[in-house]
Design an enzyme around this catalytic site. Structure first.
Site, PDB file in Angstrom:
ATOM      1  N   GLY A   1      -2.647  -1.465  13.186  1.00 53.42           N
ATOM      2  CA  GLY A   1      -1.496  -1.590  12.291  1.00 53.42           C
ATOM      3  C   GLY A   1      -1.514  -0.580  11.155  1.00 53.42           C
ATOM      4  O   GLY A   1      -0.459  -0.153  10.679  1.00 53.42           O
TER       5      GLY A   1
ATOM      6  N   ARG B   1       0.834  -1.218   0.000  1.00 53.94           N
ATOM      7  CA  ARG B   1       0.000   0.000   0.000  1.00 53.94           C
ATOM      8  C   ARG B   1       0.862   1.259   0.000  1.00 53.94           C
ATOM      9  O   ARG B   1       0.328   2.367  -0.018  1.00 53.94           O
ATOM     10  CB  ARG B   1      -0.919   0.003   1.224  1.00 53.94           C
ATOM     11  CG  ARG B   1      -2.302  -0.531   0.981  1.00 53.94           C
ATOM     12  CD  ARG B   1      -2.344  -2.020   0.942  1.00 53.94           C
ATOM     13  NE  ARG B   1      -3.667  -2.517   0.546  1.00 53.94           N
ATOM     14  CZ  ARG B   1      -4.051  -3.775   0.686  1.00 53.94           C
ATOM     15  NH1 ARG B   1      -3.220  -4.663   1.162  1.00 53.94           N
ATOM     16  NH2 ARG B   1      -5.252  -4.152   0.313  1.00 53.94           N
ATOM     17  N   SER B   2       2.169   1.109   0.007  1.00 60.08           N
ATOM     18  CA  SER B   2       3.041   2.295   0.055  1.00 60.08           C
ATOM     19  C   SER B   2       2.822   3.240  -1.132  1.00 60.08           C
ATOM     20  O   SER B   2       2.827   4.462  -0.944  1.00 60.08           O
ATOM     21  CB  SER B   2       4.512   1.872   0.142  1.00 60.08           C
ATOM     22  OG  SER B   2       4.746   1.293   1.398  1.00 60.08           O
TER      23      SER B   2
ATOM     24  N   ASP C   1      10.125   1.943  11.012  1.00 66.24           N
ATOM     25  CA  ASP C   1       9.085   1.281  11.812  1.00 66.24           C
ATOM     26  C   ASP C   1       9.131   1.744  13.264  1.00 66.24           C
ATOM     27  O   ASP C   1       8.108   1.760  13.951  1.00 66.24           O
ATOM     28  CB  ASP C   1       9.265  -0.246  11.762  1.00 66.24           C
ATOM     29  CG  ASP C   1       8.741  -0.844  10.458  1.00 66.24           C
ATOM     30  OD1 ASP C   1       7.924  -0.181   9.789  1.00 66.24           O
ATOM     31  OD2 ASP C   1       9.157  -1.961  10.112  1.00 66.24           O
TER      32      ASP C   1
ATOM     33  N   GLY D   1       6.260 -12.024  19.325  1.00 67.82           N
ATOM     34  CA  GLY D   1       7.048 -12.079  18.097  1.00 67.82           C
ATOM     35  C   GLY D   1       8.472 -11.622  18.355  1.00 67.82           C
ATOM     36  O   GLY D   1       8.744 -10.904  19.343  1.00 67.82           O
ATOM     37  N   ALA D   2       9.378 -12.064  17.475  1.00 70.56           N
ATOM     38  CA  ALA D   2      10.790 -11.667  17.621  1.00 70.56           C
ATOM     39  C   ALA D   2      11.423 -11.439  16.248  1.00 70.56           C
ATOM     40  O   ALA D   2      12.630 -11.540  16.095  1.00 70.56           O
ATOM     41  CB  ALA D   2      11.551 -12.745  18.392  1.00 70.56           C
TER      42      ALA D   2
ATOM     43  N   TYR E   1      -2.428  -5.094   9.790  1.00 68.81           N
ATOM     44  CA  TYR E   1      -3.411  -4.103   9.341  1.00 68.81           C
ATOM     45  C   TYR E   1      -4.403  -4.645   8.313  1.00 68.81           C
ATOM     46  O   TYR E   1      -5.225  -3.896   7.785  1.00 68.81           O
ATOM     47  CB  TYR E   1      -2.715  -2.848   8.788  1.00 68.81           C
ATOM     48  CG  TYR E   1      -1.772  -3.108   7.642  1.00 68.81           C
ATOM     49  CD1 TYR E   1      -2.226  -3.199   6.340  1.00 68.81           C
ATOM     50  CD2 TYR E   1      -0.416  -3.280   7.875  1.00 68.81           C
ATOM     51  CE1 TYR E   1      -1.353  -3.453   5.292  1.00 68.81           C
ATOM     52  CE2 TYR E   1       0.468  -3.524   6.838  1.00 68.81           C
ATOM     53  CZ  TYR E   1      -0.008  -3.604   5.552  1.00 68.81           C
ATOM     54  OH  TYR E   1       0.860  -3.869   4.531  1.00 68.81           O
TER      55      TYR E   1
ATOM     56  N   LYS F   1      14.607  -6.698   4.000  1.00 70.18           N
ATOM     57  CA  LYS F   1      14.902  -5.685   5.028  1.00 70.18           C
ATOM     58  C   LYS F   1      16.269  -5.886   5.698  1.00 70.18           C
ATOM     59  O   LYS F   1      16.910  -4.916   6.085  1.00 70.18           O
ATOM     60  CB  LYS F   1      13.802  -5.672   6.091  1.00 70.18           C
ATOM     61  CG  LYS F   1      12.501  -5.027   5.634  1.00 70.18           C
ATOM     62  CD  LYS F   1      11.571  -4.902   6.835  1.00 70.18           C
ATOM     63  CE  LYS F   1      10.230  -4.335   6.458  1.00 70.18           C
ATOM     64  NZ  LYS F   1       9.371  -4.139   7.642  1.00 70.18           N
TER      65      LYS F   1
ATOM     66  N   THR G   1      10.966  -3.802   1.553  1.00 68.16           N
ATOM     67  CA  THR G   1      10.090  -4.622   2.377  1.00 68.16           C
ATOM     68  C   THR G   1      10.483  -6.092   2.243  1.00 68.16           C
ATOM     69  O   THR G   1      11.506  -6.429   1.635  1.00 68.16           O
ATOM     70  CB  THR G   1       8.607  -4.327   2.050  1.00 68.16           C
ATOM     71  OG1 THR G   1       7.794  -5.003   3.007  1.00 68.16           O
ATOM     72  CG2 THR G   1       8.204  -4.748   0.638  1.00 68.16           C
TER      73      THR G   1
HETATM   74  P1  NAP Z   1       9.060 -11.571  10.484  1.00 66.30           P
HETATM   75  O1  NAP Z   1      10.361 -10.883  10.606  1.00 66.30           O
HETATM   76  O2  NAP Z   1       8.898 -12.667   9.474  1.00 66.30           O
HETATM   77  O3  NAP Z   1       8.700 -12.171  11.939  1.00 66.30           O
HETATM   78  C1  NAP Z   1       7.511 -12.863  12.149  1.00 66.30           C
HETATM   79  C2  NAP Z   1       7.373 -13.207  13.622  1.00 66.30           C
HETATM   80  O4  NAP Z   1       6.108 -13.813  13.826  1.00 66.30           O
HETATM   81  C3  NAP Z   1       8.412 -14.207  14.109  1.00 66.30           C
HETATM   82  O5  NAP Z   1       8.689 -13.922  15.458  1.00 66.30           O
HETATM   83  C4  NAP Z   1       7.678 -15.534  13.973  1.00 66.30           C
HETATM   84  O6  NAP Z   1       8.098 -16.517  14.894  1.00 66.30           O
HETATM   85  C5  NAP Z   1       6.263 -15.136  14.305  1.00 66.30           C
HETATM   86  N1  NAP Z   1       5.306 -16.013  13.615  1.00 66.30           N
HETATM   87  C6  NAP Z   1       5.120 -16.104  12.284  1.00 66.30           C
HETATM   88  N2  NAP Z   1       4.136 -16.988  12.009  1.00 66.30           N
HETATM   89  C7  NAP Z   1       3.721 -17.468  13.212  1.00 66.30           C
HETATM   90  C8  NAP Z   1       2.767 -18.436  13.596  1.00 66.30           C
HETATM   91  N3  NAP Z   1       2.019 -19.067  12.685  1.00 66.30           N
HETATM   92  N4  NAP Z   1       2.606 -18.684  14.910  1.00 66.30           N
HETATM   93  C9  NAP Z   1       3.361 -18.044  15.827  1.00 66.30           C
HETATM   94  N5  NAP Z   1       4.298 -17.129  15.533  1.00 66.30           N
HETATM   95  C10 NAP Z   1       4.471 -16.849  14.228  1.00 66.30           C
HETATM   96  O7  NAP Z   1       7.884 -10.563  10.194  1.00 66.30           O
HETATM   97  P2  NAP Z   1       7.784  -9.021  10.616  1.00 66.30           P
HETATM   98  O8  NAP Z   1       8.386  -8.193   9.558  1.00 66.30           O
HETATM   99  O9  NAP Z   1       8.279  -8.890  12.019  1.00 66.30           O
HETATM  100  O10 NAP Z   1       6.195  -8.791  10.542  1.00 66.30           O
HETATM  101  C11 NAP Z   1       5.315  -9.335  11.522  1.00 66.30           C
HETATM  102  C12 NAP Z   1       3.917  -8.767  11.268  1.00 66.30           C
HETATM  103  O11 NAP Z   1       3.944  -7.373  11.497  1.00 66.30           O
HETATM  104  C13 NAP Z   1       3.430  -8.950   9.818  1.00 66.30           C
HETATM  105  O12 NAP Z   1       2.049  -9.191   9.843  1.00 66.30           O
HETATM  106  C14 NAP Z   1       3.716  -7.596   9.176  1.00 66.30           C
HETATM  107  O13 NAP Z   1       2.836  -7.312   8.109  1.00 66.30           O
HETATM  108  C15 NAP Z   1       3.449  -6.675  10.361  1.00 66.30           C
HETATM  109  N6  NAP Z   1       4.150  -5.388  10.256  1.00 66.30           N
HETATM  110  C16 NAP Z   1       3.385  -4.284  10.156  1.00 66.30           C
HETATM  111  C17 NAP Z   1       3.981  -3.044  10.108  1.00 66.30           C
HETATM  112  C18 NAP Z   1       3.107  -1.826  10.034  1.00 66.30           C
HETATM  113  O14 NAP Z   1       3.593  -0.756   9.640  1.00 66.30           O
HETATM  114  N7  NAP Z   1       1.852  -1.923  10.445  1.00 66.30           N
HETATM  115  C19 NAP Z   1       5.386  -2.923  10.130  1.00 66.30           C
HETATM  116  C20 NAP Z   1       6.153  -4.096  10.233  1.00 66.30           C
HETATM  117  C21 NAP Z   1       5.520  -5.326  10.293  1.00 66.30           C
HETATM  118  P3  NAP Z   1       9.404 -17.425  14.630  1.00 66.30           P
HETATM  119  O15 NAP Z   1      10.581 -16.605  15.053  1.00 66.30           O
HETATM  120  O16 NAP Z   1       9.182 -18.611  15.474  1.00 66.30           O
HETATM  121  O17 NAP Z   1       9.420 -17.744  13.144  1.00 66.30           O
END
Ligand code: NAP
Length: 308
Positions: A241, A19-20, A104, A130-131, A220, A69, A65
């Site tokens: 979000g 959506r950017s 972020d 999350g991590a 979001y 990243k 993205t």
């Molecule tokens: P990421 O780096 O891939 O990390 C995903 C995290 O979620 C990891 O800690 C992972 O655990 C955990 N996870 C994934 N699937 C899971 C499941 N089925 N059950 C339990 N834990 C699960 O992703 P990210 O960039 O941090 O993004 C995470 C979310 O935040 C996404 O939905 C993204 O769209 C959103 N986000 C939104 C914004 C915004 O501006 N609103 C900005 C950044 C991110 P493991 O370590 O065990 O794999």
């Protein structure tokens, strides 16, 4: 494109869902700039070469993205924030060299400040689910606001432990089944996993907590996740979000065009309409070029019966 017209892009794989362009092209139009913001679908393995020729391709900067990243740190000179978070989502040129930052962090804070003013006043502990990259930005942001303790809860405990190792003693690793117990004393709960997103398993959580708890979700799509709906039902204050997505875009625009844009109600309504009118993102044609299919990962969270 005419001479003098500026171009910026978002680089990802897939990228059709981003959506950017909607956000930045709205601001470009609002400020009467001769510029354009585009999507660039760049598969893993081709990002470094693409970024190395960013300027030759006509770009003055870019957003980065998933899944690039982390790689973005290696193609540019990262600022302290991007280095600490371990991921960058915005590239820009400064004195001729390519720089990288992570927006972020301020997007998360600005959204909470706008949606739930005073959320950090006397905040002693926060829980982050999350991590990954998003969670790292959130933890960095919370520590910068002097939150005394941040509990990180993650499916893979080793990733949570790595976060503690990097950010120090104010970060504690906890287990999923400890969540409800921790909620009793926490002032903030943040979902930084994709759980609850369209097409993903739900985030199952028992919000047994004091009425002062603030709940933030990075997801979001949908706009109102199950977590946010449950929190609102209990009368808790929430930050969504979409608000973070809009706020994180502000700094990139400022770096590229020298204008600090506003997140207006009209812009938010535009994004809301787009999110509610369009079907959930499907694998885009560009993905067909990708190599072997990824084996679906079992959801330990659900399997383990996360019923905190
Ligand atoms: P990421 O780096 O891939 O990390 C995903 C995290 O979620 C990891 O800690 C992972 O655990 C955990 N996870 C994934 N699937 C899971 C499941 N089925 N059950 C339990 N834990 C699960 O992703 P990210 O960039 O941090 O993004 C995470 C979310 O935040 C996404 O939905 C993204 O769209 C959103 N986000 C939104 C914004 C915004 O501006 N609103 C900005 C950044 C991110 P493991 O370590 O065990 O794999």
């Amino acid at each position: 494109m005419t001479d003098g017209r500026k171009a910026v892009c978002v680089i990802g794989w897939p990228i059709a869902h981003s959506r950017s362009p909607l956000i930045h092209n709205y601001w470009i139009k609002q400020h009467g700039l001769d510029a354009e913001y585009r999507r660039e679908a760049v598969p893993p393995g081709e990002f470094e070469a693409f970024a190395a020729r960013l300027r030759e391709r006509g770009y003055i900067g870019a957003n980065v993205t998933v899944p690039h990243k982390q790689a973005a740190l290696n193609v540019a000179s990262p600022d302290d924030r991007a280095r600490a978070v371990g991921a960058a989502n915005a590239l820009w040129y400064e004195d001729g060299s390519l720089r990288a930052t992570n927006t972020d962090v301020e997007g998360f804070l600005a959204n909470l400040d706008a949606a739930t003013p005073g959320w950090d006043r006397g905040l002693e502990s926060a829980i982050v689910l999350g991590a990954g990259g998003g969670a790292r930005a959130v933890v960095f942001a919370l520590l910068s606001r002097d939150v005394e303790r941040v509990y990180v809860i993650n499916r893979s405990p080793e990733r949570a432990a790595a976060l503690k190792k990097q950010f120090g003693a104010r970060v504690q690793v906890a287990r999923w089944e400890e969540t409800t117990g921790l909620l009793g004393g926490a002032g903030l709960l943040v979902n930084a996993t994709p759980l609850g997103m369209t097409g993903q398993p739900p985030l199952e959580i028992n919000l047994r907590c004091p009425p002062s708890l603030v709940v933030a979700d990075l997801v979001y799509d949908p706009l109102v996740t199950g977590l946010l709906a449950a929190a609102r039902e209990r009368g808790l204050r929430t930050a969504d979000g979409l608000g973070m997505l809009l706020q994180q875009a502000v700094r990139g625009f400022e770096l590229w065009f020298g204008i600090r844009p506003q997140v207006t109600a009209e812009l938010r309504a535009l994004l809301e309409a787009d999110l509610t009118q369009h079907l959930p993102p499907r694998p885009h044609a560009e993905m067909k070029r990708q190599a072997a299919p990824v084996k679906p990962r079992r959801n330990k969270l659900r399997r383990g019966g996360f019923s905190a």
